[in-house]
Design a protein around this motif. Structure first.
Motif, PDB file in Angstrom:
ATOM      1  N   ARG A 252      39.449  46.836  24.528  1.00  0.00           N
ATOM      2  CA  ARG A 252      39.304  47.081  25.972  1.00  0.00           C
ATOM      3  C   ARG A 252      40.667  47.053  26.665  1.00  0.00           C
ATOM      4  O   ARG A 252      40.994  47.937  27.467  1.00  0.00           O
ATOM      5  N   THR A 253      41.460  46.057  26.340  1.00  0.00           N
ATOM      6  CA  THR A 253      42.793  45.940  26.929  1.00  0.00           C
ATOM      7  C   THR A 253      43.660  47.119  26.519  1.00  0.00           C
ATOM      8  O   THR A 253      44.406  47.676  27.329  1.00  0.00           O
TER       9      THR A 253
ATOM     10  N   VAL B 106      43.661  46.220  41.145  1.00  0.00           N
ATOM     11  CA  VAL B 106      42.505  46.929  40.607  1.00  0.00           C
ATOM     12  C   VAL B 106      42.092  46.354  39.250  1.00  0.00           C
ATOM     13  O   VAL B 106      40.900  46.167  38.981  1.00  0.00           O
ATOM     14  N   LEU B 107      43.057  46.049  38.401  1.00  0.00           N
ATOM     15  CA  LEU B 107      42.728  45.461  37.107  1.00  0.00           C
ATOM     16  C   LEU B 107      42.059  44.099  37.275  1.00  0.00           C
ATOM     17  O   LEU B 107      41.145  43.755  36.526  1.00  0.00           O
TER      18      LEU B 107
ATOM     19  N   ILE C   2      45.692  41.520  31.889  1.00  0.00           N
ATOM     20  CA  ILE C   2      46.492  42.386  32.761  1.00  0.00           C
ATOM     21  C   ILE C   2      47.928  42.429  32.252  1.00  0.00           C
ATOM     22  O   ILE C   2      48.546  43.495  32.194  1.00  0.00           O
ATOM     23  N   ALA C   3      48.455  41.287  31.866  1.00  0.00           N
ATOM     24  CA  ALA C   3      49.825  41.235  31.329  1.00  0.00           C
ATOM     25  C   ALA C   3      49.955  42.131  30.103  1.00  0.00           C
ATOM     26  O   ALA C   3      50.954  42.845  29.956  1.00  0.00           O
ATOM     27  N   ASP C   4      48.942  42.120  29.230  1.00  0.00           N
ATOM     28  CA  ASP C   4      48.964  43.002  28.056  1.00  0.00           C
ATOM     29  C   ASP C   4      48.930  44.466  28.455  1.00  0.00           C
ATOM     30  O   ASP C   4      49.685  45.282  27.924  1.00  0.00           O
TER      31      ASP C   4
ATOM     32  N   THR D 260      54.683  37.307  35.856  1.00  0.00           N
ATOM     33  CA  THR D 260      54.935  38.498  36.669  1.00  0.00           C
ATOM     34  C   THR D 260      53.629  39.015  37.264  1.00  0.00           C
ATOM     35  O   THR D 260      53.584  39.449  38.418  1.00  0.00           O
ATOM     36  N   VAL D 261      52.550  38.961  36.477  1.00  0.00           N
ATOM     37  CA  VAL D 261      51.236  39.362  36.995  1.00  0.00           C
ATOM     38  C   VAL D 261      50.863  38.473  38.173  1.00  0.00           C
ATOM     39  O   VAL D 261      50.426  38.961  39.217  1.00  0.00           O
ATOM     40  N   LYS D 262      51.045  37.164  38.016  1.00  0.00           N
ATOM     41  CA  LYS D 262      50.725  36.232  39.101  1.00  0.00           C
ATOM     42  C   LYS D 262      51.545  36.552  40.347  1.00  0.00           C
ATOM     43  O   LYS D 262      51.026  36.556  41.462  1.00  0.00           O
TER      44      LYS D 262
END
Length: 183
Positions: A70-71, A137-138, A149-151, A159-161
């Motif tokens: 999925r990722t 959105v992710l 999300i990071a992947d 960075t995502v945070k």
């Protein structure tokens, strides 16, 4: 044969079209929602989804299993979207104009988001820069974890945070601007 995503992807790698169809049925709705929010256009999102499926068909044998299927699919969709959207320049809310939120916990601004009209929220999301729009959105449409999300995005979780934090602040700013223009 139903099978797991990994089994389906191995079958796709062997050229089994029915496995691609099954993988599509499992993930198309989420991928399309993600792509529609990134692209801001239904037709363009459909084209990007088709590009994504073609890339999956051509690249299934390269799946190494380091992430969930999925990722991996969202990563391909993201790359296809970036390829298509390079020439498209949406109106962006400059992060320099957004005051930094001291506490990432839900405050009055975030609580106000709950009361807003869906169209207003979607319009505000569309005004975000692509890097911030994709993490929003992710996280909230595709419901991926921050690690997933990071992947997908290829950045560290921190960075995502940070992008989510700044995106929330930019959303509050964009929503305030939209509210001001509708009065």
């Amino acid at each position: 044969m139903r099978g797991t995503d990994e089994v389906l992807l191995r079958r796709v790698a062997r050229g089994e079209a029915d496995a691609l169809t099954a993988l599509y049925r499992r993930h198309a709705e989420g991928l399309f929602g993600f792509l529609q929010r990134l692209a801001g256009d239904r037709m363009l999102a459909e084209e990007i989804l088709q590009d994504t499926l073609l890339a999956v068909w051509r690249g299934a044998e390269r799946f190494e299993g380091r992430a969930q299927v999925r990722t991996w699919l969202y990563g391909i969709a993201r790359r296809q979207a970036h390829n298509r959207l390079r020439s498209v320049r949406p109106a962006e809310t400059a992060l320099d104009d957004v005051p930094d939120v001291a506490e990432p916990a839900a405050g009055p601004e975030e609580l106000a988001l709950v009361r807003l009209d869906r169209d207003q929220v979607l319009a505000a999301v569309a005004r975000l820069g692509l890097r911030h729009r994709e993490v929003v959105v992710l996280a909230f449409v595709a419901e991926l974890s921050q690690a997933e999300i990071a992947d997908v995005v290829g950045v560290p979780v921190g960075t995502v945070k940070s992008r989510l934090h700044h995106a929330r602040a930019a959303l509050v700013h964009a929503l305030a601007e939209l509210e001001g223009t509708q009065r």
